[in-house]
Scaffold this active site. Structure first.
Site, short mmCIF file in Angstrom:
data_model
loop_
_atom_site.label_atom_id
_atom_site.label_comp_id
_atom_site.label_asym_id
_atom_site.label_seq_id
_atom_site.Cartn_x
_atom_site.Cartn_y
_atom_site.Cartn_z
N HIS A 101 0.75 -1.04 0.09
CA HIS A 101 0.00 -0.01 -0.02
C HIS A 101 0.91 1.14 -0.10
O HIS A 101 1.80 1.58 0.84
CB HIS A 101 -1.02 0.01 1.34
N GLU A 104 1.79 3.46 3.04
CA GLU A 104 2.14 2.79 4.49
C GLU A 104 3.66 2.92 4.28
O GLU A 104 4.36 2.03 4.09
CB GLU A 104 1.67 1.58 4.54
N HIS A 194 3.25 -3.82 6.99
CA HIS A 194 2.54 -2.71 6.71
C HIS A 194 2.25 -1.98 7.94
O HIS A 194 2.97 -1.94 8.80
CB HIS A 194 1.04 -3.48 6.58
N GLU A 258 1.21 -5.88 10.76
CA GLU A 258 0.64 -4.39 10.91
C GLU A 258 1.71 -4.05 12.10
O GLU A 258 1.56 -4.16 12.86
CB GLU A 258 -0.86 -4.61 11.26
#
Length: 370
Positions: A101, A104, A194, A258
């Protein structure tokens, strides 16, 4: 990092938490700002180079140290031991991906510093390494994606997503990944890094495919604990993510990690990545695994909330905290005649996003296992 596991934090999460800043909710910082950030001389050279997918400096250092270095595609670098002995055990093969992404940016900074430091001590690299800067077009444009979410493209049936810029990029990444793992030894890792666009009861967490072989999965979860990842979600089914693809097709211990909150390139609070950065460095240098201060809490997937039509509506906002608890019988979402409700005594919501395309996952409901 410590998990916000106390009743007050749970209550705050259940109440909806705090709102995501408008700029982040809109999909990242403006393209002009991103371009300026990448181009500015104030941005550290290592970070600027990785954000621009410029591997020239690190490639030269590893090549000079005798490694076989290749750049099979834009934004992809492989570094392998040049002379693998037929009698020596195969080196672990490690794929690290960042920027799947484009907004990010924290993992880009973390890996940029690690790679730059390691390239100056190249002989310390103990694995065969593939580094993939995922959605380089989106990074350069300063946005989350160009046409659609790249992390839903790693499947054969893309439906209406076929023909997008991200579908083409995924094809390139798949080809490079297949080539990297072809002939690799049994120890295979894929860490897809991420950062989250919304607050979370667990500041850091990871998604781990259930299909990973048990021994490799145990070692992966132990490494996630070393990296101070607060929670692990076991995922039984692919939704087209890069890490599930590598686990399913290349027997890699793949995970989507994450690492804290989203931020602007060059302005991320790197303190939130300290433990993960050290764990990554240890992995690449072949250091003995360290015991985790606290094992991650393990969650199972209760249900995946799929958006079936434009009538889809969630019972709470998309700024709801990850791991917000909901009680049995509570409505999660409705989509025409379909109503999603909590079926267990308690389920936590992760990744709530009613704005996804039809046919994609709009939320994930999980239950605590350990």
């Amino acid at each position: 990092m410590a998990v916000a596991d106390d009743k007050a934090a749970q209550a705050a999460a259940a109440a909806g938490g705090t709102s995501v800043p408008a700029a982040v909710a809109a999909g990242g910082f403006p393209a002009a700002a991103a371009a300026a950030a990448i181009a500015t001389a104030a941005l550290p050279a290592a970070v600027r180079a990785l954000a621009e997918a410029d591997f020239s400096a690190v490639s030269a250092r590893f090549t000079a140290a005798g490694f076989a270095v290749a750049r099979p595609a834009d934004g992809i670098l492989t570094i392998k031991h040049a002379e693998a002995s037929a009698t020596a055990p195969a080196r672990p093969s490690v794929l690290i991906s960042v920027g799947v992404h484009g907004d990010e940016t924290g993992p880009i900074e973390v890996v940029a510093y690690l790679l730059d430091a390691l390239s100056r001590q190249a002989a310390a690299l103990a694995v065969d390494l593939m580094l993939c800067v995922g959605n380089i077009g989106a990074i350069r444009a300063g946005k989350r994606f160009i046409d659609a979410d790249l992390n839903r493209m790693f499947r054969t049936d893309r439906g209406t997503l076929e023909g997008t810029a991200e579908a083409a990029r995924a094809d390139v990444m798949v080809a490079a990944t297949s080539a990297f793992f072809k002939g690799a030894g049994p120890v295979r890792w894929h860490l897809d890094l991420h950062t989250a666009i919304r607050p979370s009861v667990y500041p850091t967490f990871a998604i781990v495919p259930e299909i990973i072989e048990e021994g490799a999965r145990t070692k992966l979860i132990a490494w996630l604990g070393q990296a101070s990842i607060g929670a692990v979600i076991m995922n039984p089914k692919s939704v087209g993510t890069y890490s599930y693809y590598s686990a399913e097709h290349h027997a890699a211990a793949g995970t989507t990690v994450e690492l804290g909150r989203i931020g602007t390139l060059g302005q991320n609070d790197l303190a939130q990545f300290t433990e993960a950065s050290q764990a990554l460095d240890d992995l690449l240098r072949g250091a003995a695994p360290k015991a985790a201060a606290q094992a991650p809490h393990v969650y199972g997937t209760a249900q995946q909330i799929i958006k079936l039509s434009d009538q889809f509506q969630m019972a709470f906002g998309k700024d709801t905290w990850n791991f917000t608890p909901l009680k049995q019988g509570a409505e999660i979402a409705r989509d025409g005649d379909t109503v999603y409700t909590v079926t267990h005594a308690e389920e936590m919501v992760v990744f709530p996003n009613p704005d996804v395309r039809i046919g994609l996952r709009a939320g994930l409901m999980v239950v605590r296992l350990a």
